[in-house]
Write a protein that holds these residues in place. Structure first.
Motif, PDB file in Angstrom:
ATOM      1  N   THR A   1       0.821  -1.202  -0.029  1.00  0.00           N
ATOM      2  CA  THR A   1      -0.078   0.055  -0.054  1.00  0.00           C
ATOM      3  C   THR A   1       0.947   1.329   0.013  1.00  0.00           C
ATOM      4  O   THR A   1       0.762   2.418  -0.912  1.00  0.00           O
ATOM      5  CB  THR A   1      -1.062   0.024   1.381  1.00  0.00           C
ATOM      6  N   PHE A   2       1.776   1.345   0.914  1.00  0.00           N
ATOM      7  CA  PHE A   2       2.736   2.390   0.972  1.00  0.00           C
ATOM      8  C   PHE A   2       3.413   2.787  -0.455  1.00  0.00           C
ATOM      9  O   PHE A   2       3.891   3.725  -1.114  1.00  0.00           O
ATOM     10  CB  PHE A   2       3.883   2.425   2.111  1.00  0.00           C
ATOM     11  N   THR A   3       3.851   1.376  -1.160  1.00  0.00           N
ATOM     12  CA  THR A   3       4.725   1.512  -2.277  1.00  0.00           C
ATOM     13  C   THR A   3       3.662   1.925  -3.473  1.00  0.00           C
ATOM     14  O   THR A   3       4.223   2.835  -4.138  1.00  0.00           O
ATOM     15  CB  THR A   3       5.208   0.213  -2.865  1.00  0.00           C
ATOM     16  N   TRP A   4       2.607   1.607  -3.344  1.00  0.00           N
ATOM     17  CA  TRP A   4       1.656   1.984  -4.560  1.00  0.00           C
ATOM     18  C   TRP A   4       1.247   3.529  -4.329  1.00  0.00           C
ATOM     19  O   TRP A   4       0.856   4.097  -5.225  1.00  0.00           O
ATOM     20  CB  TRP A   4       0.575   0.908  -4.690  1.00  0.00           C
ATOM     21  N   LEU A   5       1.058   3.699  -3.025  1.00  0.00           N
ATOM     22  CA  LEU A   5       0.597   5.254  -2.805  1.00  0.00           C
ATOM     23  C   LEU A   5       1.756   5.970  -3.116  1.00  0.00           C
ATOM     24  O   LEU A   5       1.401   7.212  -3.821  1.00  0.00           O
ATOM     25  CB  LEU A   5       0.205   5.343  -1.452  1.00  0.00           C
ATOM     26  N   GLY A   6       2.799   5.689  -3.159  1.00  0.00           N
ATOM     27  CA  GLY A   6       3.876   6.701  -3.592  1.00  0.00           C
ATOM     28  C   GLY A   6       4.010   6.637  -5.119  1.00  0.00           C
ATOM     29  O   GLY A   6       4.324   7.729  -5.694  1.00  0.00           O
ATOM     30  N   LEU A   7       3.753   5.624  -5.598  1.00  0.00           N
ATOM     31  CA  LEU A   7       3.778   5.390  -7.217  1.00  0.00           C
ATOM     32  C   LEU A   7       2.363   6.087  -7.665  1.00  0.00           C
ATOM     33  O   LEU A   7       2.541   6.551  -9.104  1.00  0.00           O
ATOM     34  CB  LEU A   7       3.789   4.084  -7.528  1.00  0.00           C
ATOM     35  N   TYR A   8       1.285   6.142  -6.848  1.00  0.00           N
ATOM     36  CA  TYR A   8       0.012   6.337  -7.674  1.00  0.00           C
ATOM     37  C   TYR A   8      -0.749   7.512  -7.114  1.00  0.00           C
ATOM     38  O   TYR A   8      -1.113   8.324  -7.676  1.00  0.00           O
ATOM     39  CB  TYR A   8      -0.975   5.133  -7.402  1.00  0.00           C
ATOM     40  N   GLY A   9      -0.623   7.401  -5.651  1.00  0.00           N
ATOM     41  CA  GLY A   9      -1.546   8.600  -4.855  1.00  0.00           C
ATOM     42  C   GLY A   9      -1.082   9.923  -4.963  1.00  0.00           C
ATOM     43  O   GLY A   9      -1.929  11.058  -5.237  1.00  0.00           O
ATOM     44  N   VAL A  10       0.233  10.149  -5.186  1.00  0.00           N
ATOM     45  CA  VAL A  10       0.600  11.697  -5.389  1.00  0.00           C
ATOM     46  C   VAL A  10       1.733  11.805  -6.732  1.00  0.00           C
ATOM     47  O   VAL A  10       2.183  12.572  -6.806  1.00  0.00           O
ATOM     48  CB  VAL A  10       1.596  12.269  -4.105  1.00  0.00           C
ATOM     49  N   ASN A  11       1.434  10.758  -7.399  1.00  0.00           N
ATOM     50  CA  ASN A  11       2.069  10.959  -8.905  1.00  0.00           C
ATOM     51  C   ASN A  11       1.470  11.873  -9.570  1.00  0.00           C
ATOM     52  O   ASN A  11       0.570  11.889  -9.685  1.00  0.00           O
ATOM     53  CB  ASN A  11       2.400   9.372  -9.271  1.00  0.00           C
ATOM     54  N   GLN A  12       2.503  12.546 -10.398  1.00  0.00           N
ATOM     55  CA  GLN A  12       1.931  13.516 -11.374  1.00  0.00           C
ATOM     56  C   GLN A  12       1.064  12.768 -12.550  1.00  0.00           C
ATOM     57  O   GLN A  12       0.168  13.363 -12.868  1.00  0.00           O
ATOM     58  CB  GLN A  12       3.358  14.514 -12.147  1.00  0.00           C
ATOM     59  N   SER A  13       1.651  11.576 -12.740  1.00  0.00           N
ATOM     60  CA  SER A  13       0.725  10.833 -14.219  1.00  0.00           C
ATOM     61  C   SER A  13      -0.466  10.659 -13.600  1.00  0.00           C
ATOM     62  O   SER A  13      -1.388  10.651 -14.499  1.00  0.00           O
ATOM     63  CB  SER A  13       1.574   9.775 -14.459  1.00  0.00           C
ATOM     64  N   THR A  14      -0.832  10.198 -12.323  1.00  0.00           N
ATOM     65  CA  THR A  14      -2.164   9.670 -11.970  1.00  0.00           C
ATOM     66  C   THR A  14      -2.785  11.044 -12.019  1.00  0.00           C
ATOM     67  O   THR A  14      -4.142  11.235 -12.550  1.00  0.00           O
ATOM     68  CB  THR A  14      -2.032   8.920 -10.696  1.00  0.00           C
ATOM     69  N   ILE A  15      -2.347  12.078 -11.036  1.00  0.00           N
ATOM     70  CA  ILE A  15      -3.362  13.199 -10.703  1.00  0.00           C
ATOM     71  C   ILE A  15      -3.420  14.086 -11.852  1.00  0.00           C
ATOM     72  O   ILE A  15      -4.568  14.739 -11.967  1.00  0.00           O
ATOM     73  CB  ILE A  15      -2.257  13.931  -9.708  1.00  0.00           C
ATOM     74  N   GLN A  16      -2.399  14.150 -12.768  1.00  0.00           N
ATOM     75  CA  GLN A  16      -2.856  14.797 -14.136  1.00  0.00           C
ATOM     76  C   GLN A  16      -3.889  14.650 -14.813  1.00  0.00           C
ATOM     77  O   GLN A  16      -4.816  15.040 -15.329  1.00  0.00           O
ATOM     78  CB  GLN A  16      -1.432  14.695 -15.105  1.00  0.00           C
ATOM     79  N   ARG A  17      -4.021  13.075 -14.964  1.00  0.00           N
ATOM     80  CA  ARG A  17      -5.375  12.377 -15.669  1.00  0.00           C
ATOM     81  C   ARG A  17      -6.666  12.761 -14.826  1.00  0.00           C
ATOM     82  O   ARG A  17      -7.599  13.012 -15.392  1.00  0.00           O
ATOM     83  CB  ARG A  17      -5.025  10.997 -15.706  1.00  0.00           C
ATOM     84  N   CYS A  18      -6.617  12.659 -13.450  1.00  0.00           N
ATOM     85  CA  CYS A  18      -7.830  13.003 -12.474  1.00  0.00           C
ATOM     86  C   CYS A  18      -8.266  14.354 -12.992  1.00  0.00           C
ATOM     87  O   CYS A  18      -9.445  14.771 -12.918  1.00  0.00           O
ATOM     88  CB  CYS A  18      -7.488  12.558 -11.120  1.00  0.00           C
ATOM     89  N   ILE A  19      -7.129  15.405 -12.839  1.00  0.00           N
ATOM     90  CA  ILE A  19      -7.642  16.756 -12.902  1.00  0.00           C
ATOM     91  C   ILE A  19      -8.105  17.213 -14.175  1.00  0.00           C
ATOM     92  O   ILE A  19      -8.555  18.327 -14.337  1.00  0.00           O
ATOM     93  CB  ILE A  19      -6.635  17.642 -12.296  1.00  0.00           C
ATOM     94  N   SER A  20      -7.809  16.262 -15.137  1.00  0.00           N
ATOM     95  CA  SER A  20      -8.250  16.374 -16.456  1.00  0.00           C
ATOM     96  C   SER A  20      -9.777  16.131 -16.644  1.00  0.00           C
ATOM     97  O   SER A  20     -10.441  16.581 -17.600  1.00  0.00           O
ATOM     98  CB  SER A  20      -7.428  15.913 -17.615  1.00  0.00           C
ATOM     99  N   CYS A  21     -10.390  15.548 -15.612  1.00  0.00           N
ATOM    100  CA  CYS A  21     -11.873  15.373 -15.820  1.00  0.00           C
ATOM    101  C   CYS A  21     -12.784  16.381 -15.660  1.00  0.00           C
ATOM    102  O   CYS A  21     -12.159  17.480 -14.801  1.00  0.00           O
ATOM    103  CB  CYS A  21     -12.140  14.320 -14.666  1.00  0.00           C
ATOM    104  N   LYS A  22     -13.719  16.516 -16.093  1.00  0.00           N
ATOM    105  CA  LYS A  22     -14.571  17.696 -15.940  1.00  0.00           C
ATOM    106  C   LYS A  22     -15.267  18.006 -14.548  1.00  0.00           C
ATOM    107  O   LYS A  22     -15.735  19.188 -14.390  1.00  0.00           O
ATOM    108  CB  LYS A  22     -16.129  17.363 -16.843  1.00  0.00           C
ATOM    109  N   SER A  23     -15.342  17.198 -13.773  1.00  0.00           N
ATOM    110  CA  SER A  23     -15.757  17.196 -12.112  1.00  0.00           C
ATOM    111  C   SER A  23     -15.032  16.532 -11.363  1.00  0.00           C
ATOM    112  O   SER A  23     -14.452  15.328 -11.768  1.00  0.00           O
ATOM    113  CB  SER A  23     -17.218  17.259 -12.184  1.00  0.00           C
ATOM    114  N   GLU A  24     -14.828  16.585 -10.196  1.00  0.00           N
ATOM    115  CA  GLU A  24     -14.306  15.907  -9.228  1.00  0.00           C
ATOM    116  C   GLU A  24     -14.810  14.531  -8.984  1.00  0.00           C
ATOM    117  O   GLU A  24     -14.316  13.382  -8.847  1.00  0.00           O
ATOM    118  CB  GLU A  24     -14.485  16.649  -7.682  1.00  0.00           C
TER     119      GLU A  24
END
Length: 604
Positions: A245-268
């Motif tokens: 969980t820690f490994t994937w959170l570091g890779l996923y939860g605060v990763n630019q690649s993940t968040i960039q896709r999420c904030i490209s969505c039309k709503s939260e």
């Protein structure tokens, strides 16, 4: 035992994948030709929907590590890898409910922009540089794994390196984030089809699902639940669920690649839905990969190709298996190679796009704040080309430098953990200061690299990571000569600290960063909270202090919590108003304030 190599039809199928990916880039370049802003190029104009984003996230993070590495892991160590089922669920919940709301509501484009809003420019710059190095190192490992793994197929190494680099750079530069997302969606379908084809053929040849299950049970491959709490054991229930969980959170939860896709969505709401739909995709690919490992074990239970030295590394097991079972079906091996390359292409594309975004937002715009939209778009495309060239060059180096694989694999835990700790400090602890953030980041990096480097130099004793028994009873063994090496003298920490499970590297980096950051913050004087916009903090403490408003106020360290209108108007709107890039935040804030004014007279 030799297997057939690639034939013409395999190359045709493989080339078809590249052609479709390039066509998607051309399509979006033509379709979006009138939208020439950098925001449109980097985050799709923030108008994406949850479906393609979910496919894109799954494809990007289920790379060659999953397609080649997971079946090999299950083949050698058993199906305990399926426990990542729980890790993925925890990661998605934390990402969707803790990190995403803060990033989305802040109106940022780069996750590291948050660090400047919460701390200062120094923290942002340090995190940006670490992310760039981390991403390039992981890319290096992923490309090495897929090219080295497919060496047994006779697949042309240099041609695949160059073709992958050119195609990824082409559609990233032409189509921007939208091309990356829709190409990832297509590649996700290819991955599932490739896995399914291998599973159907392998299951049929080995007597059906029941027979495979029986063989796996007899070979101790189904001993999944090991509740040993020893942190030195490579894989147990606790190392996979907690460390994973820690490994994937570091890779996923605060990763630019993940968040960039999420904030490209039309709503939260769409962004959260994308994450939860993505969880279904992660589970699907994980189950396919684990069952492929069991099928492969059933097929080679009496003749292990690795022990018999038909292949030179465990990562080549899956390609060897595919070429073996599909030797009479030209074109199908090409489909599986396309499956693995789909994961690689999506990872490469995501990396190029994210690196270009971070570099532009965190470095270029800070140095040249008055760039026109046209110039910003051209610079963003130029950065895509630059990183495409760099990534291709690193892939070429990876094909020659096999000794760096383990170091590259560990880099995610060693860098991702401290980065996770840094964002946790900012989002969860209002008292954390920029001095604490910098000190914590340095401490986390130090302790994680100390453990990771030590583990690389002094591997854990065999008793902590013993592969299950493999047989060569029915093999014609290859000729080999044993090379006797004098054992390396092991220091005192070699059998303790350096023998930690690799999945704990991220955890110790995160905890080291968070604990040190809090200590430094309290020693140097914690934040009082008046200058921190509440939108930058996630009220986790409210869950544990719901009975006491006084205690909640104390833990919020002075961050205003008098109501939605009070939170948003003076703290967020006034701070972001001068910045054009936060214009998307102004309108939502205004609407909330208007609604509050009409519904209540308790306005302060």
């Amino acid at each position: 035992m030799k297997v057939k190599k690639f034939v013409a039809w395999d190359y045709v199928v493989f080339a078809g994948l590249f052609l479709v990916c390039a066509s998607i880039g051309v399509f979006f370049a033509v379709k979006e030709r009138k939208k020439k802003t950098s925001k449109e190029f980097l985050v799709g104009g923030r108008q994406m929907t949850c479906g393609p984003i979910a496919f894109s996230l799954t494809s990007s993070f289920m790379s060659a590590v999953t397609v080649l590495g997971t079946p090999s892991e299950v083949y050698r160590y058993g199906a305990s890898f399926v426990l990542f089922f729980l890790s993925y669920a925890l990661v998605i919940i934390f990402t969707a409910e803790l990190f995403l709301p803060v990033f989305y509501r802040s109106g940022i484009t780069s996750t590291y922009e948050y660090l400047e809003l919460r701390f200062n420019k120094i923290v942002r710059l340090a995190a940006t540089l670490i992310y760039i190095l981390q991403t390039m190192a992981y890319f290096h490992f992923t490309k090495h794994l897929v090219f080295f793994g497919f060496a047994v197929t006779g697949f042309d190494l240099w041609g695949s390196v160059i073709a992958t680099g050119i195609v990824c750079t082409f559609y990233c530069t032409l189509g921007g984030l939208k091309a990356v997302v829709w190409t990832d969606a297509f590649q996700m379908i290819v991955m599932v089809v490739g896995f399914t084809t291998v599973l159907i053929r392998g299951t049929t040849l080995n007597g059906g699902t029941t027979k495979i299950w029986e063989v796996a049970y007899e070979g101790s491959r189904l001993n999944i639940f090991d509740f040993d709490v020893d942190p030195l054991r490579r894989h147990t229930f606790w190392t996979i669920v907690i460390g994973g969980t820690f490994t994937w959170l570091g890779l996923y939860g605060v990763n630019q690649s993940t968040i960039q896709r999420c904030i490209s969505c039309k709503s939260e709401k769409h962004a959260k839905m994308a994450l939860y739909l993505n969880l279904l995709g992660l589970w699907t690919v994980l189950v396919c990969a684990v069952f492929c490992g069991l099928v492969m074990y059933s097929h080679y239970k009496s003749c292990d190709p690795w022990t018999a030295e038909f292949i030179s590394a465990p990562d080549q097991l899956m390609p060897y298996f595919v070429m073996d079972i599909f030797s009479s079906m030209p074109g199908v091996p090409g489909l599986f190679v396309a499956c693995a390359f789909s994961g690689t292409l999506s990872t490469v594309a995501a990396s190029i796009n994210a690196l270009a975004t971070v570099t532009f937002e965190d470095l270029v715009k800070k140095g040249f704040p008055n760039l026109s939209e046209k110039m910003s778009t051209w610079i963003s495309k130029g950065l895509c080309v630059l990183y495409g060239v760099l990534c291709t060059s690193m892939a070429a180096a990876a094909s020659l430098l096999g000794g760096v694989v383990q170091a590259s694999l560990s880099i995610h835990g060693m860098c991702g953990g401290p980065m996770l700790g840094l964002f946790t400090l900012g989002i969860v602890f209002p008292c954390a200061t920029w001095k604490g953030a910098m000190g914590g980041l340095l401490a986390g990096i130090t302790v994680a690299f100390w453990a990771g480097t030590g583990a690389f130099i002094y591997p854990a004793p065999p008793t902590k990571s013993i592969p299950l028994q493999l047989s060569t009873l029915n093999c014609t063994l290859a000729n080999s000569t044993e090379l006797l090496l004098s054992p390396l003298r092991r220091p005192l920490l070699a059998d303790t600290w350096y023998s930690l499970s690799y999945l704990y590297f991220s955890a110790i980096g995160c905890l080291g960063c968070a604990i040190t950051g809090l200590l430094i913050s309290f020693i140097t004087g914690p934040n009082k909270g008046e200058d921190i916009p509440p939108v930058l903090i996630q009220p986790v403490c409210n869950l544990f202090c719901f009975w006491s408003n006084r205690l909640k106020a104390l833990l919020w360290c002075g961050v205003p919590q008098l109501g939605p209108a009070t939170v948003l108007v003076p703290q967020v709107y006034m701070r972001y108003a001068p910045h054009e890039e936060h214009a998307s935040l102004h309108q939502p804030c205004y609407k909330v304030v208007q609604g509050m004014l009409h519904r209540t007279t308790d306005w302060k």
